[in-house]
Design a protein around this motif. Structure first.
Motif, mmCIF file in Angstrom:
data_model
loop_
_atom_site.group_PDB
_atom_site.id
_atom_site.type_symbol
_atom_site.label_atom_id
_atom_site.label_comp_id
_atom_site.label_asym_id
_atom_site.label_seq_id
_atom_site.Cartn_x
_atom_site.Cartn_y
_atom_site.Cartn_z
ATOM 1 N N GLY A 46 -13.765 -23.813 -2.068
ATOM 2 C CA GLY A 46 -13.982 -25.299 -2.153
ATOM 3 C C GLY A 46 -13.395 -26.160 -3.400
ATOM 4 N N GLY A 47 -12.966 -26.791 -3.348
ATOM 5 C CA GLY A 47 -12.506 -28.165 -4.650
ATOM 6 C C GLY A 47 -14.004 -28.204 -5.815
ATOM 7 N N ILE A 48 -13.379 -28.481 -6.482
ATOM 8 C CA ILE A 48 -14.598 -28.627 -7.189
ATOM 9 C C ILE A 48 -15.045 -29.117 -7.306
ATOM 10 C CG2 ILE A 48 -12.957 -30.606 -8.892
ATOM 11 C CD1 ILE A 48 -13.713 -29.408 -11.929
ATOM 12 N N GLY A 49 -16.766 -29.047 -7.767
ATOM 13 C CA GLY A 49 -17.831 -30.573 -7.490
ATOM 14 C C GLY A 49 -18.219 -30.127 -5.972
ATOM 15 N N SER A 50 -17.499 -29.230 -5.139
ATOM 16 C CA SER A 50 -18.343 -29.463 -3.889
ATOM 17 C C SER A 50 -20.139 -28.271 -3.546
ATOM 18 C CB SER A 50 -16.994 -28.423 -2.966
ATOM 19 O OG SER A 50 -16.581 -27.036 -3.499
ATOM 20 N N GLY A 51 -20.268 -28.404 -4.679
ATOM 21 C CA GLY A 51 -20.651 -27.165 -4.324
ATOM 22 C C GLY A 51 -21.469 -25.674 -4.371
ATOM 23 N N LYS A 52 -20.087 -24.818 -5.009
ATOM 24 C CA LYS A 52 -19.867 -23.564 -4.357
ATOM 25 C C LYS A 52 -21.066 -22.916 -5.159
ATOM 26 C CE LYS A 52 -15.909 -23.049 -6.080
ATOM 27 N NZ LYS A 52 -15.735 -24.831 -6.339
ATOM 28 N N SER A 53 -21.037 -23.187 -6.345
ATOM 29 C CA SER A 53 -22.232 -22.236 -6.636
ATOM 30 C C SER A 53 -23.471 -22.442 -6.353
ATOM 31 C CB SER A 53 -22.168 -23.212 -8.220
ATOM 32 O OG SER A 53 -20.930 -22.601 -9.436
ATOM 33 N N ALA A 54 -23.922 -23.109 -5.703
ATOM 34 C CA ALA A 54 -25.063 -23.703 -5.522
ATOM 35 C C ALA A 54 -24.912 -22.726 -4.099
ATOM 36 C CB ALA A 54 -25.419 -24.883 -4.980
ATOM 37 N N VAL A 55 -24.574 -22.903 -3.317
ATOM 38 C CA VAL A 55 -24.073 -22.302 -1.833
ATOM 39 C C VAL A 55 -24.031 -20.573 -2.313
ATOM 40 C CG1 VAL A 55 -21.655 -21.129 -0.242
ATOM 41 C CG2 VAL A 55 -22.953 -23.923 -0.361
ATOM 42 N N ALA A 56 -23.085 -19.963 -3.403
ATOM 43 C CA ALA A 56 -23.461 -18.765 -3.001
ATOM 44 C C ALA A 56 -24.279 -17.985 -4.464
ATOM 45 C CB ALA A 56 -22.119 -18.368 -4.924
ATOM 46 N N GLN A 57 -25.658 -18.954 -5.183
ATOM 47 C CA GLN A 57 -26.719 -18.443 -6.186
ATOM 48 C C GLN A 57 -27.154 -18.076 -4.455
ATOM 49 O OE1 GLN A 57 -27.319 -17.808 -8.158
ATOM 50 N NE2 GLN A 57 -29.431 -16.729 -7.446
ATOM 51 N N SER A 95 -14.028 -18.118 -5.334
ATOM 52 C CA SER A 95 -13.051 -18.053 -5.826
ATOM 53 C C SER A 95 -12.975 -19.566 -5.615
ATOM 54 C CB SER A 95 -11.653 -17.152 -5.847
ATOM 55 O OG SER A 95 -10.475 -18.267 -6.226
ATOM 56 N N PRO A 96 -12.184 -20.155 -6.655
ATOM 57 C CA PRO A 96 -12.319 -21.609 -6.357
ATOM 58 C C PRO A 96 -10.623 -21.967 -5.920
ATOM 59 C CG PRO A 96 -12.705 -21.403 -8.799
ATOM 60 C CD PRO A 96 -13.144 -20.378 -8.105
ATOM 61 N N LEU A 97 -9.606 -21.083 -6.388
ATOM 62 C CA LEU A 97 -8.397 -20.964 -6.065
ATOM 63 C C LEU A 97 -8.136 -19.768 -5.208
ATOM 64 C CD1 LEU A 97 -7.048 -20.955 -9.441
ATOM 65 C CD2 LEU A 97 -7.393 -22.291 -8.371
ATOM 66 N N LEU A 98 -8.888 -19.735 -3.828
ATOM 67 C CA LEU A 98 -8.792 -18.384 -3.118
ATOM 68 C C LEU A 98 -7.786 -18.646 -2.285
ATOM 69 C CD1 LEU A 98 -10.878 -16.101 -1.698
ATOM 70 C CD2 LEU A 98 -10.830 -17.627 -0.316
ATOM 71 N N ILE A 99 -7.346 -20.003 -2.004
ATOM 72 C CA ILE A 99 -6.114 -19.635 -1.303
ATOM 73 C C ILE A 99 -5.187 -19.739 -1.607
ATOM 74 C CG2 ILE A 99 -5.124 -21.714 0.271
ATOM 75 C CD1 ILE A 99 -8.114 -20.416 1.051
ATOM 76 N N GLU A 100 -4.751 -20.277 -3.574
ATOM 77 C CA GLU A 100 -3.886 -20.718 -3.841
ATOM 78 C C GLU A 100 -2.962 -19.149 -4.473
ATOM 79 O OE1 GLU A 100 -6.537 -24.259 -5.372
ATOM 80 O OE2 GLU A 100 -6.069 -22.824 -4.070
ATOM 81 N N SER A 101 -3.922 -18.476 -5.306
ATOM 82 C CA SER A 101 -3.716 -17.420 -6.084
ATOM 83 C C SER A 101 -3.390 -16.190 -4.575
ATOM 84 C CB SER A 101 -5.166 -16.674 -6.549
ATOM 85 O OG SER A 101 -6.423 -16.328 -5.795
ATOM 86 N N GLY A 102 -3.584 -16.578 -3.838
ATOM 87 C CA GLY A 102 -3.189 -15.147 -2.726
ATOM 88 C C GLY A 102 -4.210 -13.864 -2.637
ATOM 89 N N GLN A 103 -5.619 -14.600 -3.197
ATOM 90 C CA GLN A 103 -7.254 -13.748 -3.773
ATOM 91 C C GLN A 103 -7.614 -13.345 -1.429
ATOM 92 O OE1 GLN A 103 -9.503 -15.382 -5.936
ATOM 93 N NE2 GLN A 103 -8.646 -14.378 -7.666
#
Length: 203
Positions: A11-22, A114-122
């Motif tokens: 997700g983009g910056i500030g989307s709440g990825k970390s909260a969802v991950a937790q 990963s914030p760059l899941l799409i861009e980094s090929g991960q």
């Protein structure tokens, strides 16, 4: 035991990825954070750090021998060739680190954040992708609060990250994070229950 399948969480910056991950961790899901892996590979004494110092010079280090991330970011953000050189060095190493940690998973599925899941090929490491999305004004507001930055700085980062449409195009699931934490928790529980029914990330 069948090997856990891998869910990519982005997700983009500030989307709440970390909260969802937790919230997924609270459900007992094994989780690996690509940002943490990116930090581990450049610890003092690791080969990647030596190569970075050889390439950029000793001024890229802090006094205690740790990588000066701010100095490095300034160098690669303004020079696409330098950024490509750094990515070519780090991405394979980060990928190896991620795979080692994912291999330790005991849960039916594991998550790669990963914030760059799409861009980094991960995304190639994953069987399914969950995108945490939020309206841009909320992303900017949250990031300014969290990082004490200006709206302009946040917008520059938003531009550098994968375009929102591109991320959503790759998504198997989208979690729109525009309400409160209780609502978010119930959505994560709902997704977790669904993910437990999947084999290999597919229905």
């Amino acid at each position: 035991m069948t090997r856990p399948w891998i869910l990519g969480l982005t997700g983009g910056i500030g989307s709440g990825k970390s909260a969802v991950a937790q919230l997924f961790i609270e459900q007992g899901v094994h989780l690996v954070d690509a940002d943490h892996a990116a930090r581990w590979v450049v610890e003092p004494g690791r080969p990647a750090l030596e190569k970075i110092v050889e390439h950029f010079g000793p001024e890229i280090l802090q006094a205690d021998g740790q990588l000066d991330r701010t100095a490095l970011r300034a160098r690669v953000f303004s020079d696409a060739d330098e950024r490509r050189w750094l990515e070519a060095l780090l991405h394979p190493l980060i990928g190896q680190e991620i795979m080692q940690y994912l291999a330790k998973a005991q849960s039916p599925y594991a998550i790669l954040v990963s914030p760059l899941l799409i861009e980094s090929g991960q995304r190639a490491l994953t069987q399914r992708i969950l995108v945490v999305d939020a309206p841009e004004h909320l992303q900017i507001q949250r990031t300014m609060l969290r990082d004490q930055t200006t709206a302009e700085q946040v917008q520059a980062i938003l531009k550098a990250q994968a375009i929102r449409e591109e991320r959503l195009r790759h998504a198997d699931d989208v979690l729109l994070n525009d309400r409160d934490l209780d609502w978010l928790r119930s959505e994560v529980e709902r997704l977790h229950t669904f993910y437990l029914t999947l084999r290999g990330g597919q229905p």
